[in-house]
Design an enzyme around this catalytic site. Structure first.
Site, PDB file in Angstrom:
ATOM      1  N   GLU A 127       0.818  -1.224   0.000  1.00  0.00           N
ATOM      2  CA  GLU A 127       0.000   0.000   0.000  1.00  0.00           C
ATOM      3  C   GLU A 127       0.849   1.271   0.000  1.00  0.00           C
ATOM      4  OE1 GLU A 127      -2.945  -0.154   3.092  1.00  0.00           O
ATOM      5  OE2 GLU A 127      -3.914  -1.924   2.253  1.00  0.00           O
ATOM      6  N   GLU A 158      -5.384  -8.210  -0.086  1.00  0.00           N
ATOM      7  CA  GLU A 158      -6.128  -7.888   1.147  1.00  0.00           C
ATOM      8  C   GLU A 158      -7.562  -7.549   0.798  1.00  0.00           C
ATOM      9  OE1 GLU A 158      -4.858  -4.780   3.826  1.00  0.00           O
ATOM     10  OE2 GLU A 158      -2.780  -5.480   3.762  1.00  0.00           O
TER      11      GLU A 158
HETATM   12  O1  IFM Z   1      -4.564  -3.341   8.859  1.00  0.00           O
HETATM   13  C1  IFM Z   1      -4.480  -2.730   7.628  1.00  0.00           C
HETATM   14  C2  IFM Z   1      -3.278  -3.227   6.847  1.00  0.00           C
HETATM   15  O2  IFM Z   1      -2.102  -3.024   7.549  1.00  0.00           O
HETATM   16  C3  IFM Z   1      -3.168  -2.495   5.538  1.00  0.00           C
HETATM   17  N1  IFM Z   1      -4.424  -2.543   4.826  1.00  0.00           N
HETATM   18  C4  IFM Z   1      -5.623  -2.205   5.515  1.00  0.00           C
HETATM   19  C5  IFM Z   1      -5.719  -2.998   6.803  1.00  0.00           C
HETATM   20  C6  IFM Z   1      -7.010  -2.626   7.549  1.00  0.00           C
HETATM   21  O3  IFM Z   1      -6.966  -1.284   7.897  1.00  0.00           O
END
Ligand code: IFM
Length: 453
Positions: free
Chosen positions: A169, A351
């Protein structure tokens, strides 16, 4: 209960779970680990809810074997985790911490023994504090520091780990860390933000080159957050705010990395930091696109903010999770189609998941019906995207465990496994059993309990 048609995924579709080092490992001052910028932030006043820290987190550093056992029980094919840079290089560069590398040896060996493929992410936000003291990502040297760290990890683990991601990210940690004070190191400055964007892109490109040269048969990707940015209301100011936020959040990394140029508004502003040859360094061929997606985001104009944009509110009629994040599965489908076509790479959803306030019921079980409904709906949208031509190859739930959720501390629970932070007891939630069935069969059955609320 409501009935929906069963859906099927290809037999080689990959089902996995994701975590990250600072969020689960704990052992923050053990075995030679150096401090990270998140250790520092946790000590600052009012930056993390309840004064929570990652000092212990899920104590995964000591309990990793049990956590691998849980993954085995869930029948997942892959585990995405990150290496803590300050655990292997306590000062970010220079002296190597053998005990830190040995931990990742044990972890990788255990994951492989369980028949699970390790997916290693090199950076999930825990920059060594010593490097931040030298300017962190605002320093052009950061690309070289990252390349050296990459070489160290690749040489140590590259015989066993074949799936590598450079960063997690890019858009989130650069914006929240350098333009909006929501993450470490908490700077709010346009120049610092632009420098961070460009140097992280250089670091990505250099790391890809190192991985290619070091790891035989490496399959290399990068993990991007991509979410549609919608003006909070339809005014010219909000539209302008949304356009700039969209570039910084969604485009400023995958575009230069995979198309060789910055998006238009960013290109003009970042030009003073770009040197001859930089764009070719950044734009290295990779093998897959990692997509992290939760829901759309809303932008409004706010002249007090670093760039004049601020996080806006979703329309009140839009459903949301217990922690207030918008639920919009069609946006997930559309994003998958868009990134698949725009970047022309196989996509892995690295994710996706649902934050909640889960707690065990009187019988000790954690019945997270809302999370199951969320996952069911989003996975169906992913299937729709594939039917529309998106080349999606796998899906990782965020997250295996409830964990340290950055500025929200331990209040927001994203795990499919509940963690009692007082005792470190793990309780697989109902969603874990649901996801197990999906991972084992490649099928989402038709029976779904209604989304609560
Ligand atoms: O926990 C985070 C992760 O570290 C990065 N993506 C979003 C998740 C939820 O906020």
């Amino acid at each position: 209960m409501s009935e929906r048609p069963a859906i099927e995924f290809p037999s080689d579709f990959l089902w996995g779970v994701s975590t990250s080092s600072y969020q689960i490992e704990g052992a923050a001052r053990e075995d030679g680990r150096g401090p990270s910028i998140w250790d520092t932030r946790c000590l600052m006043k009012d930056r993390v809810a309840n004064g929570d820290t990652g000092d212990v987190a899920c104590d995964h550093y000591h309990r990793y074997a049990g956590d691998i056992g849980l993954m085995k029980e869930l029948g997942v094919g892959a585990y995405r985790f990150s290496v803590a840079w300050p655990r292997v290089l306590p000062a970010g560069k220079g002296a190597v911490n053998e005990a830190g590398l040995a931990f990742y040896d044990r972890l990788v060996d255990g994951v492989l023994e369980a028949g699970i493929e390790p997916w290693l992410c090199l950076y999930h936000w825990d920059l060594p504090q010593a490097l931040d003291d030298l300017g962190g990502w605002t320093a052009r040297d950061s690309a070289g520091w990252f390349a050296d760290y990459t070489a160290l990890v690749a040489r140590r683990l590259g015989d066993r780990v074949k799936r590598w991601a450079t960063f997690n990210e890019f858009g989130v940690f650069t914006m929240f860390g350098y333009a909006i004070d929501w993450a470490a190191p908490g700077i709010t400055d346009r120049t610092a933000h632009l420098q961070a964007i460009h140097h992280v892109n250089l670091a990505h490109g250099d790391a890809v080159a190192v991985l290619r040269a070091t790891v035989k048969d490496a399959s290399i990707g990068a993990v991007h957050n991509v979410q549609p940015v919608v003006p909070e209301s339809d005014t010219a100011e909000n539209r302008r705010a949304a356009a700039l936020l969209d570039e910084h959040w969604n485009l400023a990394f995958p575009d230069p990395q995979l198309r060789g140029h910055y998006p238009p508004l960013t290109a003009e502003a970042i030009a003073p930091h770009v040197r001859a040859g930089d764009m070719a360094r950044i734009c290295q061929p990779i093998d897959w696109f990692g997509l992290n997606h939760y829901g759309p985001i809303f932008a409004r104009a706010d002249p007090k903010m670093t760039w004049g944009y601020a996080w806006g509110s979703a329309p009140p009629e839009m459903p949301s999770t217990d922690i207030g994040w918008s639920i919009h599965p069609d946006a997930f489908r559309d994003t998958l189609v868009t990134v698949s076509h725009r970047y022309g790479l196989p996509v892995f959803v690295t994710e996706n998941g649902c934050g909640g306030n889960d707690a065990p019921g009187p019988d000790g079980t954690v019945d997270d019906t809302g999370r199951i409904a969320f996952l069911d709906t989003y996975i169906r949208s992913m299937r729709e995207a594939m039917d529309l031509g998106a080349d999606v190859r796998g899906y990782f739930v965020w997250s295996l465990l409830d964990n340290f959720e950055w500025g929200s501390g331990y209040g927001n629970r994203f795990g499919i496994v509940y963690v009692d932070f007082a005792t470190q007891r793990r309780i697989p939630k109902t969603s874990a059993r649901w996801f197990e069935a999906v991972a084992r069969t490649g099928r989402v059955s038709g029976e779904v309990r209604r989304l609560s609320g």
